[in-house]
Design a protein around this motif. Structure first.
Motif, PDB file in Angstrom:
ATOM      1  N   MET A   1       0.852  -1.201   0.000  1.00 38.62           N
ATOM      2  CA  MET A   1       0.000   0.000   0.000  1.00 38.62           C
ATOM      3  C   MET A   1       0.885   1.247   0.000  1.00 38.62           C
ATOM      4  SD  MET A   1      -2.976   1.118   2.719  1.00 38.62           S
ATOM      5  CE  MET A   1      -3.967  -0.336   2.327  1.00 38.62           C
ATOM      6  N   ILE A   2       0.535   2.228  -0.792  1.00 36.36           N
ATOM      7  CA  ILE A   2       1.287   3.476  -0.879  1.00 36.36           C
ATOM      8  C   ILE A   2       0.809   4.439   0.206  1.00 36.36           C
ATOM      9  CG2 ILE A   2       1.935   5.422  -2.335  1.00 36.36           C
ATOM     10  CD1 ILE A   2       2.984   2.788  -3.374  1.00 36.36           C
ATOM     11  N   ASN A   3       1.752   5.021   0.944  1.00 37.14           N
ATOM     12  CA  ASN A   3       1.366   5.946   2.005  1.00 37.14           C
ATOM     13  C   ASN A   3       1.460   7.404   1.541  1.00 37.14           C
ATOM     14  OD1 ASN A   3       4.083   6.647   2.148  1.00 37.14           O
ATOM     15  ND2 ASN A   3       4.439   5.676   4.125  1.00 37.14           N
ATOM     16  N   ALA A   4       1.289   8.338   2.475  1.00 38.08           N
ATOM     17  CA  ALA A   4       1.187   9.754   2.127  1.00 38.08           C
ATOM     18  C   ALA A   4       2.492  10.376   1.658  1.00 38.08           C
ATOM     19  CB  ALA A   4       0.638  10.551   3.313  1.00 38.08           C
ATOM     20  N   VAL A   5       3.623   9.703   1.859  1.00 38.90           N
ATOM     21  CA  VAL A   5       4.893  10.203   1.324  1.00 38.90           C
ATOM     22  C   VAL A   5       5.347   9.372   0.126  1.00 38.90           C
ATOM     23  CG1 VAL A   5       5.711  11.343   3.405  1.00 38.90           C
ATOM     24  CG2 VAL A   5       6.191   8.908   3.071  1.00 38.90           C
ATOM     25  N   GLY A   6       4.424   8.586  -0.421  1.00 40.02           N
ATOM     26  CA  GLY A   6       4.702   7.848  -1.642  1.00 40.02           C
ATOM     27  C   GLY A   6       5.521   6.593  -1.468  1.00 40.02           C
TER      28      GLY A   6
ATOM     29  N   ILE B   1       4.367   0.311   1.418  1.00 39.86           N
ATOM     30  CA  ILE B   1       4.491  -0.485   2.637  1.00 39.86           C
ATOM     31  C   ILE B   1       3.890  -1.859   2.366  1.00 39.86           C
ATOM     32  CG2 ILE B   1       4.054  -0.576   5.105  1.00 39.86           C
ATOM     33  CD1 ILE B   1       5.640   1.918   4.144  1.00 39.86           C
ATOM     34  N   PRO B   2       4.691  -2.929   2.453  1.00 38.65           N
ATOM     35  CA  PRO B   2       4.187  -4.262   2.119  1.00 38.65           C
ATOM     36  C   PRO B   2       2.996  -4.672   2.985  1.00 38.65           C
ATOM     37  CG  PRO B   2       6.589  -4.266   2.309  1.00 38.65           C
ATOM     38  CD  PRO B   2       6.114  -2.946   2.814  1.00 38.65           C
ATOM     39  N   GLU B   3       2.025  -5.304   2.377  1.00 41.01           N
ATOM     40  CA  GLU B   3       0.841  -5.766   3.111  1.00 41.01           C
ATOM     41  C   GLU B   3       1.246  -6.722   4.235  1.00 41.01           C
ATOM     42  OE1 GLU B   3      -2.199  -4.835   2.929  1.00 41.01           O
ATOM     43  OE2 GLU B   3      -2.149  -3.596   1.099  1.00 41.01           O
ATOM     44  N   GLU B   4       2.287  -7.507   3.991  1.00 43.51           N
ATOM     45  CA  GLU B   4       2.741  -8.470   5.004  1.00 43.51           C
ATOM     46  C   GLU B   4       3.177  -7.758   6.280  1.00 43.51           C
ATOM     47  OE1 GLU B   4       5.822 -10.317   7.355  1.00 43.51           O
ATOM     48  OE2 GLU B   4       6.373  -8.936   5.726  1.00 43.51           O
ATOM     49  N   ILE B   5       3.800  -6.591   6.121  1.00 40.19           N
ATOM     50  CA  ILE B   5       4.251  -5.816   7.287  1.00 40.19           C
ATOM     51  C   ILE B   5       3.058  -5.197   8.005  1.00 40.19           C
ATOM     52  CG2 ILE B   5       5.518  -3.746   7.981  1.00 40.19           C
ATOM     53  CD1 ILE B   5       7.285  -6.178   7.474  1.00 40.19           C
TER      54      ILE B   5
ATOM     55  N   THR C   1       2.301  -6.259  11.873  1.00 41.73           N
ATOM     56  CA  THR C   1       2.371  -5.259  12.943  1.00 41.73           C
ATOM     57  C   THR C   1       1.017  -4.743  13.391  1.00 41.73           C
ATOM     58  OG1 THR C   1       2.587  -3.432  11.355  1.00 41.73           O
ATOM     59  CG2 THR C   1       4.626  -4.484  12.099  1.00 41.73           C
ATOM     60  N   GLY C   2      -0.006  -4.944  12.556  1.00 36.64           N
ATOM     61  CA  GLY C   2      -1.322  -4.407  12.869  1.00 36.64           C
ATOM     62  C   GLY C   2      -1.403  -2.898  12.721  1.00 36.64           C
ATOM     63  N   LYS C   3      -0.487  -2.328  11.956  1.00 35.12           N
ATOM     64  CA  LYS C   3      -0.411  -0.873  11.813  1.00 35.12           C
ATOM     65  C   LYS C   3      -1.051  -0.405  10.507  1.00 35.12           C
ATOM     66  CE  LYS C   3       3.721  -0.259  14.610  1.00 35.12           C
ATOM     67  NZ  LYS C   3       2.996   0.558  15.600  1.00 35.12           N
ATOM     68  N   GLU C   4      -1.283   0.908  10.448  1.00 33.49           N
ATOM     69  CA  GLU C   4      -1.740   1.557   9.238  1.00 33.49           C
ATOM     70  C   GLU C   4      -0.568   2.266   8.569  1.00 33.49           C
ATOM     71  OE1 GLU C   4      -5.822   3.570   9.692  1.00 33.49           O
ATOM     72  OE2 GLU C   4      -4.955   3.689  11.702  1.00 33.49           O
ATOM     73  N   VAL C   5      -0.735   2.606   7.310  1.00 33.29           N
ATOM     74  CA  VAL C   5       0.281   3.408   6.630  1.00 33.29           C
ATOM     75  C   VAL C   5       0.142   4.867   7.054  1.00 33.29           C
ATOM     76  CG1 VAL C   5       0.406   1.869   4.642  1.00 33.29           C
ATOM     77  CG2 VAL C   5      -1.177   3.828   4.601  1.00 33.29           C
ATOM     78  N   PHE C   6       1.223   5.618   6.955  1.00 29.61           N
ATOM     79  CA  PHE C   6       1.220   7.041   7.269  1.00 29.61           C
ATOM     80  C   PHE C   6       0.242   7.771   6.352  1.00 29.61           C
ATOM     81  CE2 PHE C   6       3.187  11.293   6.408  1.00 29.61           C
ATOM     82  CZ  PHE C   6       2.929  11.849   7.652  1.00 29.61           C
ATOM     83  N   GLN C   7      -0.630   8.587   6.961  1.00 31.34           N
ATOM     84  CA  GLN C   7      -1.670   9.273   6.186  1.00 31.34           C
ATOM     85  C   GLN C   7      -1.648  10.790   6.398  1.00 31.34           C
ATOM     86  OE1 GLN C   7      -5.528   7.099   6.314  1.00 31.34           O
ATOM     87  NE2 GLN C   7      -4.346   5.472   7.318  1.00 31.34           N
ATOM     88  N   GLY C   8      -0.487  11.297   6.781  1.00 32.90           N
ATOM     89  CA  GLY C   8      -0.365  12.735   6.988  1.00 32.90           C
ATOM     90  C   GLY C   8      -0.160  13.068   8.455  1.00 32.90           C
ATOM     91  N   ASN C   9       0.446  14.236   8.689  1.00 28.17           N
ATOM     92  CA  ASN C   9       0.835  14.619  10.040  1.00 28.17           C
ATOM     93  C   ASN C   9      -0.304  14.627  11.053  1.00 28.17           C
ATOM     94  OD1 ASN C   9       3.578  14.901   9.759  1.00 28.17           O
ATOM     95  ND2 ASN C   9       3.527  17.100   9.388  1.00 28.17           N
ATOM     96  N   ASN C  10      -1.469  15.082  10.635  1.00 25.13           N
ATOM     97  CA  ASN C  10      -2.538  15.318  11.600  1.00 25.13           C
ATOM     98  C   ASN C  10      -3.647  14.270  11.546  1.00 25.13           C
ATOM     99  OD1 ASN C  10      -1.306  17.743  12.548  1.00 25.13           O
ATOM    100  ND2 ASN C  10      -2.058  18.779  10.702  1.00 25.13           N
TER     101      ASN C  10
ATOM    102  N   ASP D   1       7.936   4.379   6.578  1.00 20.05           N
ATOM    103  CA  ASP D   1       8.764   3.692   5.583  1.00 20.05           C
ATOM    104  C   ASP D   1       9.236   2.381   6.181  1.00 20.05           C
ATOM    105  OD1 ASP D   1      10.101   3.240   3.188  1.00 20.05           O
ATOM    106  OD2 ASP D   1      11.155   5.155   3.205  1.00 20.05           O
ATOM    107  N   VAL D   2       9.822   1.553   5.344  1.00 16.40           N
ATOM    108  CA  VAL D   2      10.434   0.311   5.807  1.00 16.40           C
ATOM    109  C   VAL D   2      11.909   0.319   5.435  1.00 16.40           C
ATOM    110  CG1 VAL D   2       8.299  -1.022   5.660  1.00 16.40           C
ATOM    111  CG2 VAL D   2       9.842  -0.949   3.689  1.00 16.40           C
ATOM    112  N   VAL D   3      12.683  -0.470   6.176  1.00 11.66           N
ATOM    113  CA  VAL D   3      14.110  -0.635   5.899  1.00 11.66           C
ATOM    114  C   VAL D   3      14.336  -2.077   5.493  1.00 11.66           C
ATOM    115  CG1 VAL D   3      16.450  -0.425   6.811  1.00 11.66           C
ATOM    116  CG2 VAL D   3      14.655   1.115   7.638  1.00 11.66           C
ATOM    117  N   ARG D   4      14.900  -2.266   4.323  1.00 13.64           N
ATOM    118  CA  ARG D   4      15.140  -3.618   3.836  1.00 13.64           C
ATOM    119  C   ARG D   4      16.590  -4.024   4.031  1.00 13.64           C
ATOM    120  NH1 ARG D   4      10.884  -1.817   0.656  1.00 13.64           N
ATOM    121  NH2 ARG D   4       9.265  -3.392   0.291  1.00 13.64           N
ATOM    122  N   GLU D   5      16.794  -5.325   4.074  1.00  8.00           N
ATOM    123  CA  GLU D   5      18.141  -5.873   4.200  1.00  8.00           C
ATOM    124  C   GLU D   5      18.979  -5.475   2.988  1.00  8.00           C
ATOM    125  OE1 GLU D   5      20.220 -10.319   4.653  1.00  8.00           O
ATOM    126  OE2 GLU D   5      18.040 -10.102   4.404  1.00  8.00           O
ATOM    127  N   VAL D   6      20.206  -5.035   3.245  1.00 10.24           N
ATOM    128  CA  VAL D   6      21.084  -4.718   2.119  1.00 10.24           C
ATOM    129  C   VAL D   6      21.609  -6.011   1.533  1.00 10.24           C
ATOM    130  CG1 VAL D   6      21.762  -2.447   2.961  1.00 10.24           C
ATOM    131  CG2 VAL D   6      23.077  -4.441   3.646  1.00 10.24           C
TER     132      VAL D   6
END
Length: 522
Positions: A1-6, A9-13, A17-26, A509-514
């Motif tokens: 899913m694409i969040n507010a900063v483009g 974020i993988p659906e698996e994550i 985590t049970g979290k939502e994607v970032f949808q803006g500061n407020n 955002d997410v951090v992937r393994e290098v």
């Protein structure tokens, strides 16, 4: 899913985590929540003894077990000895799958890497990581997830119950037999204990670890006896010379001096610079130089700072001592002058990390900032900032209060050299987004100053003042690319090793393994 900063974020994550994607500061402004409740073991007997002989006994009395969460504060910074001391005992006891929740981790904690590799530590929660731990996470050695939160975001996570701390270990420069803790009064003074307040309030068990046991009552106490279960005296909790390195000095680097001058002119020629303004700055050379040069303009114009906020250094404390600032509120002290100023000046006040920056209370100090001066590893053409992941893909920094203050301040100024070595700091897209562009108003570089198009009022003020060379953020990027070329993107693998949380707990955002063959510059 694409969040507010483009960022995708993988659906698996999201499911994991049970979290939502970032949808803006407020996004969560005004949304009520139920604060979590800690377990409290009451003490009614007047002969109860809180003293334990060592860390092992503390762990046993606190019912240490596999899968628990242990927490720490980072006011001792590179001089910290408490985290490794406790984790070594946990390792000896054979306890596994620990979630390590620290306000920050650094090079002082390099010895934890084998515990990551053998499964003693399963997950890490921190504002960020420097040193060998960051390298280990980036190369996939952590079996669980690394969750990077801002200082305010950490308070939010603990108070909402998202992070449930089983045992909090609080390094206390001085403490009495009943658990009254202070950041002063010992041989390893760190000034304040602000990041540990929420741990003391919300953890099931709280252990004060000190190398200076003083007579009861140790008052004034930052963390008092009603929050502490046990007190453990050890030989040493920190290395003083690595906790505070002496007086912060202005830089002699001409590039940083130029950026400091641009920054000073930006502050002095924007609408919020008037008597009673509020201000926070970082501890980098350009930021310190900017504070010093700003004080000269304050004297000339008879403008006083009403409030100075945040991690503090000698130049900010000098403003207070000279009467140019009226009050300082303090979450961390970066040099000996700031440490000593906490006690010596009655208008220098310790505050909790929650008071400072939590987005989930009824108003934090960051919301009252006029100006904040921040640094960044990278800034992109959307004004997004990256302060955690290096251009090589390795976790090498910390969010700290960056996203908190950037959102809260009326004017957020980010200082970044156009080039970090041979790497453009101004780029098309940052490696990892830690602070969204909607929070950033002005970017100051050694090649010019860019104003976010969302702030035409600030642009007009600077145009009218004709005080700095103004450029668009795209022009700054193009200059950087013309000098060193457009860098190749870091080659990441598929596995997500960490997440960057927004202040409100959504995923920025997410951090992937290098990939194993990724090149890392020293």
């Amino acid at each position: 899913m694409i969040n507010a900063v483009g960022r995708e974020i993988p659906e698996e994550i999201l499911e994991r985590t049970g979290k939502e994607v970032f949808q803006g500061n407020n996004y969560k402004d005004g949304k009520a929540f139920q604060k979590a409740s800690p377990k409290v073991t009451p003490v009614m007997r007047n002969d109860h003894d809180k003293m334990v002989k060592d860390i092992h006994e503390a762990l046993v009395k606190c019912n240490a077990h596999d899968g628990m969460t242990v927490s720490f504060h980072h006011h001792f910074r590179e001089g910290d000895l408490v985290v490794c001391m406790v984790m070594e005992e946990i390792h000896k006891m054979g306890i596994k799958n620990i979630t390590l929740s620290a306000s920050s981790l650094g090079k002082a904690h390099d010895a934890l890497v084998p515990m990551i590799e053998d499964g003693t530590i399963l997950n890490i929660e921190s504002s960020g990581v420097r040193g060998k731990i960051g390298d280990a996470i980036s190369h996939g050695k952590l079996k669980g997830l690394a969750t990077m939160r801002s200082h305010g975001g950490r308070v939010r996570a603990i108070e909402t119950g998202e992070t449930h701390v089983d045992i909090a270990f609080i390094g206390a420069p001085s403490c009495d037999e009943y658990g009254n803790c202070s950041g002063m009064g010992g041989k390893t003074n760190c000034g304040v204990l602000s990041y540990a307040y929420v741990d003391a309030e919300m953890a099931d068990y709280v252990v004060a670890v000190t190398d200076c046991l003083v007579a009861y009552p140790n008052y004034p106490a930052e963390i008092n006896q009603t929050k502490v279960d046990y007190v453990c005296v050890v030989d040493q909790i920190g290395i003083p010379e690595k906790i505070a390195t002496g007086a912060a000095k202005p830089t002699t680097d001409q590039r940083k001096i130029l950026m400091a001058e641009y920054c000073t002119q930006v502050v002095a020629n924007t609408p919020y610079f008037k008597d009673g303004f509020s201000y926070q700055t970082g501890v980098g050379g350009a930021s310190i130089a900017s504070t010093i040069s700003l004080s000269k303009i304050m004297e000339e114009k008879n403008i006083h700072m009403g409030l100075g906020v945040g991690g503090l250094t000698k130049p900010m404390c000098e403003l207070l001592d000279r009467g140019l600032a009226r009050k300082l509120v303090d979450t961390q002290d970066f040099d000996l002058d700031a440490v000593n100023n906490v006690r010596s000046n009655p208008n220098h006040f310790p505050i909790s990390a929650g008071e400072y920056a939590s987005p989930m209370n009824k108003g934090a100090f960051v919301n009252k900032l006029d100006y904040v001066i921040l640094a960044s590893l990278e800034v992109d053409t959307h004004f997004n900032c990256n302060v955690v992941v290096g251009s090589d893909g390795i976790i090498t920094g910390a969010q700290g209060g960056h996203p908190d203050t950037a959102q809260g301040a009326k004017c957020t100024i980010v200082i970044a050299p156009l080039l970090q070595g041979r790497i453009p700091a101004i780029c098309t897209d940052v490696t990892t987004v830690t602070t969204p562009g909607e929070s950033v108003d002005i970017v100051v570089t050694d090649y010019g100053v860019a104003v976010n198009p969302a702030r035409p009022d600030l642009l007009k003020a600077l145009q009218d003042a004709d005080c700095v060379p103004l450029k668009t953020i795209e022009e700054l990027r193009d200059i950087a690319y013309s000098i060193v070329g457009e860098p190749d993107k870091v080659q990441f693998g598929d596995r997500v090793v960490g997440i960057i949380e927004a202040r409100d707990g959504t995923i920025m955002d997410v951090v992937r393994e290098v990939k194993p063959f990724s090149f890392r510059e020293d």
